[in-house]
Design an enzyme around this catalytic site. Sequence first.
Site, mmCIF file in Angstrom:
data_model
loop_
_atom_site.group_PDB
_atom_site.id
_atom_site.type_symbol
_atom_site.label_atom_id
_atom_site.label_comp_id
_atom_site.label_asym_id
_atom_site.label_seq_id
_atom_site.Cartn_x
_atom_site.Cartn_y
_atom_site.Cartn_z
ATOM 1 C CG ASP A 244 0.951 12.272 5.492
ATOM 2 O OD1 ASP A 244 0.100 11.545 4.946
ATOM 3 O OD2 ASP A 244 0.967 13.508 5.367
ATOM 4 C CD1 TRP B 121 6.883 5.378 -1.744
ATOM 5 C CD2 TRP B 121 5.399 3.741 -2.190
ATOM 6 N NE1 TRP B 121 7.597 4.228 -2.020
ATOM 7 C CE2 TRP B 121 6.700 3.213 -2.293
ATOM 8 C CE3 TRP B 121 4.319 2.900 -2.414
ATOM 9 C CZ2 TRP B 121 6.956 1.878 -2.618
ATOM 10 C CZ3 TRP B 121 4.558 1.572 -2.746
ATOM 11 C CH2 TRP B 121 5.864 1.079 -2.849
ATOM 12 C CG HIS C 120 -2.796 2.661 2.784
ATOM 13 N ND1 HIS C 120 -2.312 3.802 3.384
ATOM 14 C CD2 HIS C 120 -3.931 3.044 2.132
ATOM 15 C CE1 HIS C 120 -3.112 4.816 3.120
ATOM 16 N NE2 HIS C 120 -4.097 4.397 2.355
ATOM 17 C CB SER D 2 -6.930 10.627 11.904
ATOM 18 O OG SER D 2 -7.595 10.917 10.694
ATOM 19 C CD GLU E 297 -9.953 14.281 12.302
ATOM 20 O OE1 GLU E 297 -8.942 13.543 12.408
ATOM 21 O OE2 GLU E 297 -10.497 14.825 13.284
ATOM 22 C CG LEU F 85 8.590 -0.994 21.397
ATOM 23 C CD1 LEU F 85 9.209 0.384 21.663
ATOM 24 C CD2 LEU F 85 8.829 -1.393 19.939
HETATM 25 C C1 FPP Z 1 -1.308 8.322 5.760
HETATM 26 O O1 FPP Z 1 -0.877 8.361 4.408
HETATM 27 C C2 FPP Z 1 -1.421 6.937 6.194
HETATM 28 C C3 FPP Z 1 -2.574 6.338 6.616
HETATM 29 C C4 FPP Z 1 -3.873 7.034 6.698
HETATM 30 C C5 FPP Z 1 -2.592 4.921 6.991
HETATM 31 C C6 FPP Z 1 -1.394 4.421 7.747
HETATM 32 C C7 FPP Z 1 -1.369 2.950 7.668
HETATM 33 C C8 FPP Z 1 -0.255 2.198 7.531
HETATM 34 C C9 FPP Z 1 1.106 2.738 7.585
HETATM 35 C C10 FPP Z 1 -0.376 0.749 7.286
HETATM 36 C C11 FPP Z 1 -0.589 -0.202 8.391
HETATM 37 C C12 FPP Z 1 -0.374 0.237 9.769
HETATM 38 C C13 FPP Z 1 -0.358 -0.621 10.812
HETATM 39 C C14 FPP Z 1 -0.194 -0.093 12.192
HETATM 40 C C15 FPP Z 1 -0.472 -2.085 10.625
HETATM 41 P P1 FPP Z 1 -1.846 8.993 3.334
HETATM 42 O O2 FPP Z 1 -2.746 7.942 2.815
HETATM 43 O O3 FPP Z 1 -2.569 10.174 3.928
HETATM 44 O O4 FPP Z 1 -0.832 9.463 2.235
HETATM 45 P P2 FPP Z 1 -0.953 10.738 1.303
HETATM 46 O O5 FPP Z 1 -0.812 11.953 2.194
HETATM 47 O O6 FPP Z 1 0.198 10.588 0.375
HETATM 48 O O7 FPP Z 1 -2.286 10.677 0.617
#
Ligand code: FPP
Length: 254
Positions: free
Chosen positions: A21, A26, A38, A66, A68, A132
């Site tokens: 998260d 960021w 991302h 997710s 959601e 892994l």
């Molecule tokens: C949550 O941060 C993150 C996500 C919804 C996406 C996660 C995706 C990645 C880490 C990139 C690629 C992953 C793979 C497996 C290739 P957020 O957007 O909710 O952050 P915030 O809470 O600061 O808004």
Amino acid sequence: MAPSEPTPAARVPRHLAVIMDGNGRWAERRRRPRVIGHRAGARTVNVCIDFCLEHGIEALTLFAFSSENWGRPQDEVGALMKLFLNALEREVDELDRRGVRVRFIGERERFSDAIRAQMDAAETRTRGNSRLHLTVAASYGGRWDLAQAARSLAADVAAGTLRPEDIDEAALGARVALADLPAPDLFIRTGGDCRISNFLLWQLAYTELWFTDLLWPELDAATLRRAIDDYAGRERRFGLTGAQLAARPDETAA
Ligand code: FPP
């Protein structure tokens, strides 16, 4: 991996489950579009995989998207899908070379044909690996997982191959995602929120939880080290008493 072997805490976790998260914040702190966060987050995925390989952690489950998250603005969902597709194309050879088995859990039907084809190809390509077990939870929700497990049991009852009285914890546990892996030993969530957010609701029943305010793109090996050191100092009682655990002949029985 045997799914039922418990893990003594005074060791490296066998299975790490992570909520990644903070990508959006960021980027926002840098006045950049969320997708930049991302992209940075995708690099941290590699840091985490490297860490698991170096420390002999056998399974890593990442919450990437997710159930959601489909409700986010269309441009963010589209950018994330593109990122997944690119990451799959780019990383699968290297993951395979390093002995990583890649799998996906979640409602795969909701993804485009192109992404589903990449997911299938990555799974097929790496299925012989065991160094892994990397599971990416995508379009995943813990409630969805329990519902699909219940549906699968109900189908067997309707077909006459399962009696309702035979449905117990083991039967349900065998139908949820990750049933062939030991339950996660350690759960890590970045981004400062202390909640599970519909991640592995069944599988996390006795998992040790660890939270950090660091945003996902900021996570590094030193922080992961702190998390597993903390884990190593915890006593996992699984509902028993400390005295009962101490009386056990060896700690692997805990
Ligand atoms: C949550 O941060 C993150 C996500 C919804 C996406 C996660 C995706 C990645 C880490 C990139 C690629 C992953 C793979 C497996 C290739 P957020 O957007 O909710 O952050 P915030 O809470 O600061 O808004």
